[in-house]
Scaffold this motif. Sequence first.
Motif, short mmCIF file in Angstrom:
data_model
loop_
_atom_site.label_atom_id
_atom_site.label_comp_id
_atom_site.label_asym_id
_atom_site.label_seq_id
_atom_site.Cartn_x
_atom_site.Cartn_y
_atom_site.Cartn_z
N ALA A 190 0.74 -1.41 -0.02
CA ALA A 190 0.18 0.08 0.00
C ALA A 190 0.72 1.28 0.03
O ALA A 190 0.59 2.31 -0.61
N PHE A 240 -12.81 -3.42 -1.51
CA PHE A 240 -13.10 -4.95 -1.09
C PHE A 240 -14.50 -5.16 -1.47
O PHE A 240 -15.28 -4.59 -1.82
N ASP A 278 -12.81 10.42 9.60
CA ASP A 278 -11.82 9.61 10.20
C ASP A 278 -11.35 8.48 9.01
O ASP A 278 -9.93 8.26 9.07
N THR A 288 -4.96 7.36 0.07
CA THR A 288 -3.59 6.83 0.14
C THR A 288 -2.64 7.34 -1.19
O THR A 288 -1.44 6.84 -0.96
N SER A 330 -3.47 0.57 -4.15
CA SER A 330 -4.76 0.43 -3.24
C SER A 330 -5.72 -0.24 -3.67
O SER A 330 -5.66 -0.81 -5.00
N ARG A 331 -6.84 -0.58 -2.74
CA ARG A 331 -7.78 -1.53 -3.43
C ARG A 331 -9.36 -1.04 -2.72
O ARG A 331 -9.09 -0.65 -1.38
N LEU A 360 -9.13 10.12 6.71
CA LEU A 360 -7.65 10.50 7.42
C LEU A 360 -7.03 9.32 7.64
O LEU A 360 -5.74 9.31 7.42
N ILE A 361 -7.65 8.08 7.69
CA ILE A 361 -6.54 6.96 7.78
C ILE A 361 -5.96 6.52 6.57
O ILE A 361 -4.86 6.15 6.45
N ARG A 412 -11.68 6.46 0.38
CA ARG A 412 -10.52 6.07 1.07
C ARG A 412 -9.34 5.53 0.54
O ARG A 412 -8.08 5.86 0.78
N ALA A 413 -9.72 4.69 -0.41
CA ALA A 413 -8.39 3.98 -1.34
C ALA A 413 -7.78 5.17 -2.00
O ALA A 413 -6.47 5.11 -1.85
N ARG A 419 -15.52 -3.18 3.53
CA ARG A 419 -14.85 -3.05 4.70
C ARG A 419 -14.42 -1.77 5.22
O ARG A 419 -13.27 -1.35 5.09
N LEU A 420 -15.41 -0.74 5.62
CA LEU A 420 -14.98 0.33 6.16
C LEU A 420 -14.64 0.12 7.58
O LEU A 420 -15.09 -0.87 8.30
N PHE A 421 -14.27 1.53 8.21
CA PHE A 421 -13.97 1.35 9.59
C PHE A 421 -15.48 1.87 10.05
O PHE A 421 -15.75 3.20 10.26
N ASN A 463 -3.05 8.63 6.12
CA ASN A 463 -1.82 8.14 7.02
C ASN A 463 -0.51 7.48 6.59
O ASN A 463 0.65 7.90 6.84
N SER A 464 -0.99 6.95 5.39
CA SER A 464 0.41 5.99 4.81
C SER A 464 1.41 6.83 4.12
O SER A 464 2.27 6.51 4.42
#
Lengths: 258, 334
Positions: free
Chosen positions: A80, A88, A101, A172, A85-86, A104-105, A168-169, A92-94, A108-109
């Motif tokens: 990653a 699913f 958030d 990154t 990136s990918r 934001l995650i 989100r993907a 598969r969210l948080f 982070n990478s």
Amino acid sequence: MPLLTVDRLTKNFGGLAAVSNVSIQLEENELVGLIGPNGAGKTTLFNLLTGVYEPSEGSVTFNENGKETLLNKMKPYAIADLGISRTFQNIRLFKDLTVLDNVLIGFNSKNKQGIFSSVLRLPSFYRQEAELKERSIELLKIFDMENELETLARNLPYGQQRRLEIIRALATQPKLLFLDEPAAGMNPQETAELTELIRKIHQEFGITIVLIEHDMSLVMDVCERLYVLEYGQLIAQGTPAEIKENKRVIQAYLGGEI
Amino acid sequence: MRKNLKYNLSWLLLAVAVYLGIFVLKSVGLLSGIVEDTLSLIGINVILAVGLNLIIGFSGQFSLGHAGFMAIGAYATAIFTQIQSTYTGFLLSILIGVGITIVVALVVGIPTLRLKGDYLAIATLGIAEIIRILIVNGKDDLSQGIFATGGAAGVFGIVDYANWEVIYIFMVLTTIIIANFIHSSTGRTVLSIREDEIAAEAMGVNSTKVKVLAFVLGAATASIAGSLHASYIQTIVPGDFGFMKSVDILIIVVFGGIGSLTGSFVAAILLGILNHVLRNVQAISDYRMIVYALALIIIMIFKPGGLLGKKELSMKKLFQRIGKGGKENASVDR
């Protein structure tokens, strides 16, 4: 040199070859489709390319500005970090975190903060935090989700959850994005919106996108090139028009004598 | 930036106000020694619960060995303050305890946290027991060697440097460290692992590293609590740090809300008061454990997520409410 080179990749689960001898090349800024009947090994191939599974044989090479990296034994997070990136198949969210958030995650990478500056709350921490927030909101704005910042991901409607996973993907900052059945469970209206979304990402972000999808209208509409898998083997590749005419592909989907 | 200062200042103000409140009550003689004991024990329990909550509630890993790390801190202080009976010696002993705990936590954490699943629970259960057995088999006194844990009889007459004020300060400090850690970008990755480890890895989160970090930080605070415990109670025996102690801390975390620091505070205070009342009221003191258990069962039936669930007290939300003309009730979703 292509962006990603997959050479004779094989994955065995016990006696079953879920992916067998698959070779593909992905060029920069391409939009490629990966299709095939259920159980053909499409998601397994994604998992091999993103480090969730380790290949049994063959190699995966990522080429970034002439610098080649062998991905075979790398961990998912390291892959990653390289810029792959990918999303699913089953979202598969948080789920218990907010939309903001989640994004934001993703950021982070490429933007790691020091632990000491965050625990001590140094000015640099606040600066970086504010900057990341701003960039996340900007990204969410592009996809018309800036009004949901504080919504918990689990409370979003299904289509928006799919959309958030893609955002989100993108956070990154990938060069290569794998989308695993993004239109699964969507109605025709949502699928049409998604088609536009994928096109928009492809144009505005200038990244390579690989798409697994069962919705043929979507695939034929947006993809420049297609790979077809059946029983773990690559049975065809070419433009959508060529694939439509390919006898082997028709046989795989509709059955028939060889 | 100025807003952040406002929120931080109001937290500081709250901490100072509570301190002054207790100080004044004590000066006018309204706090008996027993009440002061209860307050100090609540403070220690808050440190323990907040640390365990970081491991269980925020990183989603299950640790059953918190008392083991507490024991390391307690014995580090008990032994080292005999060698150096000064205030500096006491502070140094806390650092030594934390140092040893970090090493032990790394040794347990790195192999087990690479795996996905509840392996940590079993490993920590084991390591806490190993620590306890090691302590039971320690030397009797310092003349026989540095590992003078006093065996099963324990150590007594530990110098009492930890009064309620020291405990209060450490409680505030460890809470600030853990809260700041959680509300940072690394902290967000800790949360992401709790939510979905596979997705977190796909987003570039090195899950093993982040899990180990959270685990080590939580364990280190337990060691601090252990040091304070040893110095406040002045007598420690290995039996203080058995499996039941780990369960006691776990109960506070679950009672308050898994994933809520505010909840850990509330639960430690409520259970502390309950304990105090049950212990000191003659009529019901015999039924202490029954009432205690009943309270837990009732909470689990009516609020399975704990008293506060995942809610936190947030100054930002509080100010926003006041700004909008709202009132009371400050605990809102983070």
